[in-house]
Design a protein around this motif. Structure first.
Motif, PDB file in Angstrom:
ATOM      1  N   LYS A 159       0.701  -1.208  -0.011  1.00 22.67           N
ATOM      2  CA  LYS A 159       0.098   0.078   0.168  1.00 22.67           C
ATOM      3  C   LYS A 159       0.912   1.373   0.028  1.00 22.67           C
ATOM      4  O   LYS A 159       1.636   1.361   0.726  1.00 22.67           O
ATOM      5  N   ASP A 204      -2.468   9.982 -12.405  1.00 25.01           N
ATOM      6  CA  ASP A 204      -2.653   8.795 -13.047  1.00 25.01           C
ATOM      7  C   ASP A 204      -1.271   8.120 -13.578  1.00 25.01           C
ATOM      8  O   ASP A 204      -0.726   7.111 -13.442  1.00 25.01           O
ATOM      9  N   ILE A 207       0.614   6.796 -10.590  1.00 26.04           N
ATOM     10  CA  ILE A 207       0.111   5.666 -10.071  1.00 26.04           C
ATOM     11  C   ILE A 207       0.843   4.530 -10.998  1.00 26.04           C
ATOM     12  O   ILE A 207       0.985   3.565 -10.431  1.00 26.04           O
ATOM     13  N   ARG A 211       2.917   1.390  -9.596  1.00 27.81           N
ATOM     14  CA  ARG A 211       3.087  -0.058 -10.109  1.00 27.81           C
ATOM     15  C   ARG A 211       4.219  -0.668 -10.600  1.00 27.81           C
ATOM     16  O   ARG A 211       4.587  -1.928 -10.323  1.00 27.81           O
ATOM     17  N   VAL A 219      -3.312   2.087  -3.714  1.00 23.60           N
ATOM     18  CA  VAL A 219      -3.028   3.506  -3.493  1.00 23.60           C
ATOM     19  C   VAL A 219      -3.788   3.969  -2.123  1.00 23.60           C
ATOM     20  O   VAL A 219      -5.057   3.892  -2.470  1.00 23.60           O
ATOM     21  N   SER A 252      -7.722   4.850 -12.718  1.00 21.86           N
ATOM     22  CA  SER A 252      -6.539   4.772 -12.838  1.00 21.86           C
ATOM     23  C   SER A 252      -6.009   3.503 -12.054  1.00 21.86           C
ATOM     24  O   SER A 252      -4.929   2.862 -12.640  1.00 21.86           O
ATOM     25  N   CYS A 253      -6.374   3.156 -10.986  1.00 19.30           N
ATOM     26  CA  CYS A 253      -5.928   2.011 -10.125  1.00 19.30           C
ATOM     27  C   CYS A 253      -6.526   0.576 -10.635  1.00 19.30           C
ATOM     28  O   CYS A 253      -5.802  -0.094 -11.196  1.00 19.30           O
ATOM     29  N   HIS A 254      -7.803   0.433 -11.158  1.00 23.48           N
ATOM     30  CA  HIS A 254      -8.548  -0.725 -11.477  1.00 23.48           C
ATOM     31  C   HIS A 254      -7.779  -0.969 -12.814  1.00 23.48           C
ATOM     32  O   HIS A 254      -7.654  -2.332 -13.174  1.00 23.48           O
ATOM     33  N   ARG A 256      -5.124  -1.127 -13.620  1.00 26.50           N
ATOM     34  CA  ARG A 256      -3.581  -1.513 -13.344  1.00 26.50           C
ATOM     35  C   ARG A 256      -3.755  -2.796 -12.578  1.00 26.50           C
ATOM     36  O   ARG A 256      -2.659  -3.330 -12.021  1.00 26.50           O
ATOM     37  N   MET A 258      -5.005  -2.632  -9.409  1.00 26.90           N
ATOM     38  CA  MET A 258      -4.785  -2.222  -8.119  1.00 26.90           C
ATOM     39  C   MET A 258      -6.050  -1.562  -7.594  1.00 26.90           C
ATOM     40  O   MET A 258      -7.137  -1.676  -8.235  1.00 26.90           O
ATOM     41  N   TYR A 259      -6.126  -1.341  -6.143  1.00 26.24           N
ATOM     42  CA  TYR A 259      -7.376  -0.886  -5.523  1.00 26.24           C
ATOM     43  C   TYR A 259      -7.153   0.385  -4.923  1.00 26.24           C
ATOM     44  O   TYR A 259      -5.857   1.210  -4.765  1.00 26.24           O
ATOM     45  N   PHE A 260      -8.018   1.121  -4.888  1.00 26.38           N
ATOM     46  CA  PHE A 260      -8.006   2.610  -4.354  1.00 26.38           C
ATOM     47  C   PHE A 260      -8.902   2.699  -2.989  1.00 26.38           C
ATOM     48  O   PHE A 260      -9.704   2.229  -2.745  1.00 26.38           O
TER      49      PHE A 260
END
Length: 363
Positions: A159, A204, A207, A211, A219, A252-254, A256, A258-260
């Protein structure tokens, strides 16, 4: 009621440490490797994705993630929040952030603030004349990643912080009162939208680098929206001025994988539905909120970080009973967190593990 001796006999070996994760400088230290039936990464994924086919096997805790905040980012340095291997000392944290705004470390609060009265942006309608975006290519990403590589373990999610979000960034540029006015002044709203649009493009890019270089999974986006008594703005203002950009950052997270997670201090139950609408994956509200009410409002749609109500004065049996009630009440939709407002029983998280292993197996 659950029995301590039976639970210890059944799950005690799983809880027993078998090693330690490399944490660098972190508030979750030491962080132990344990013989859990599935990794902390996979178990937390099941919570964040509301996976009811492969259900969580135990209630995760906040320490199941590796918290990371690299000094490569000027914001981490000047806000006295570097969680990494060999971070700079707090005495060196006074200075400009990545946009050139000066922050000042306040020892009594163990945090940093912008001294008001000399805003970087005196006129939001002409913010382009005052705001210079940093050149991310000029930062030593490779060196920072190499230095901190031992912290990134495949069994835990990593995280990483963005310490100054949208609302907080605008306040740092303009001061608080002028920011609140800009949200509702028709003559200033378009300029705020232009700035937030540009910030989303910048974040973006940031982030993506998180990654690539740090293998970040989550993030943690710091953007306080509340005060001790109520939100700083209405839900309508939030939907109009901030939510469209939070949605973009979630995407931007999803995109890739990733979670926000939204870090959002203050009494914000009136804004919690907006967070859900934005697709926020996780929120750890402050204890000043009515936490059971928050769970009823949004807890089935957005996992929450909530603290078990235990105390050092409890017996082990009383602590287990409190934890059992906590696990049965919140089930698969909560990450157990440390209570920042009061000390907890020393075996709280051990009992959380035992109780949730037993209870989740029957759900």
């Amino acid at each position: 009621m659950l029995d301590i001796n039976e639970l210890t006999a059944k799950y005690g070996r799983e809880w027993e440490p078998v090693g330690e994760f490399e944490c660098g400088e972190s508030f979750f230290k030491p962080a132990y490797m344990r013989s859990f039936p599935i990794t902390q990464r996979e178990n937390l994924r099941r919570v964040l994705e509301h996976d009811r086919v492969n259900k969580p096997m135990y209630m995760p805790s906040a320490s199941d993630c590796q918290c990371f905040s690299p000094s490569l980012l000027p914001d981490c340095r000047v806000r006295a929040w570097c969680l990494e291997i060999d971070p700079p000392k707090m005495e060196s944290t006074v200075g400009p952030d990545m946009f050139g705004v000066d922050w000042e470390f306040v020892p009594i609060t163990q945090g940093s603030m912008v001294r008001p009265g000399k805003p970087l942006v005196p006129d939001i309608n002409h913010w382009e004349d005052y705001v210079k975006f940093p050149d991310l290519d000029s930062w030593d990403w490779e060196g920072s990643a190499k230095k901190n590589a031992p912290m990134f373990h495949p069994d835990r999610m990593n995280k990483i912080w963005i310490l100054t979000g949208l609302n907080e960034r605008l306040i740092s540029f303009m001061d608080f009162d002028k920011t609140m006015l800009a949200y509702i002044d028709e003559d200033q709203q378009a300029a705020v939208h232009r700035l937030f649009d540009k910030l989303c493009d910048f974040y973006d890019d940031l982030i993506g680098r998180f990654r690539k270089w740090y293998h970040a999974d989550i993030v943690l986006f710091n953007d306080d929206w509340g005060t001790q008594r109520a939100p700083q703005f209405s839900a309508g203002t939030c939907r109009e001025m901030i939510a469209p950009y939070i949605k973009r950052l979630v995407e931007s997270c999803h995109k890739r994988g990733m979670y926000f997670e939204l870090h959002c201090c203050g009494r914000n139950h009136l804004l919690a539905p907006v967070m859900v609408e934005c697709g926020v994956d996780f929120w750890h509200p402050q204890e000043i909120n009515d936490l059971p009410l928050l769970f009823e409002l949004v807890g089935r749609d957005m996992p929450l970080g909530l603290p078990p109500e235990t105390s050092p004065e409890m017996s082990d049996g009383e602590c287990l009973a409190a934890v059992e009630n906590f696990v049965r009440r919140y089930g698969f939709d909560v990450v157990a967190t440390t209570n920042m407002a009061a000390p907890q029983h020393p075996r709280t998280f051990e009992f959380i593990y035992y109780a949730s292993r037993e209870i989740f197996a029957g759900l």
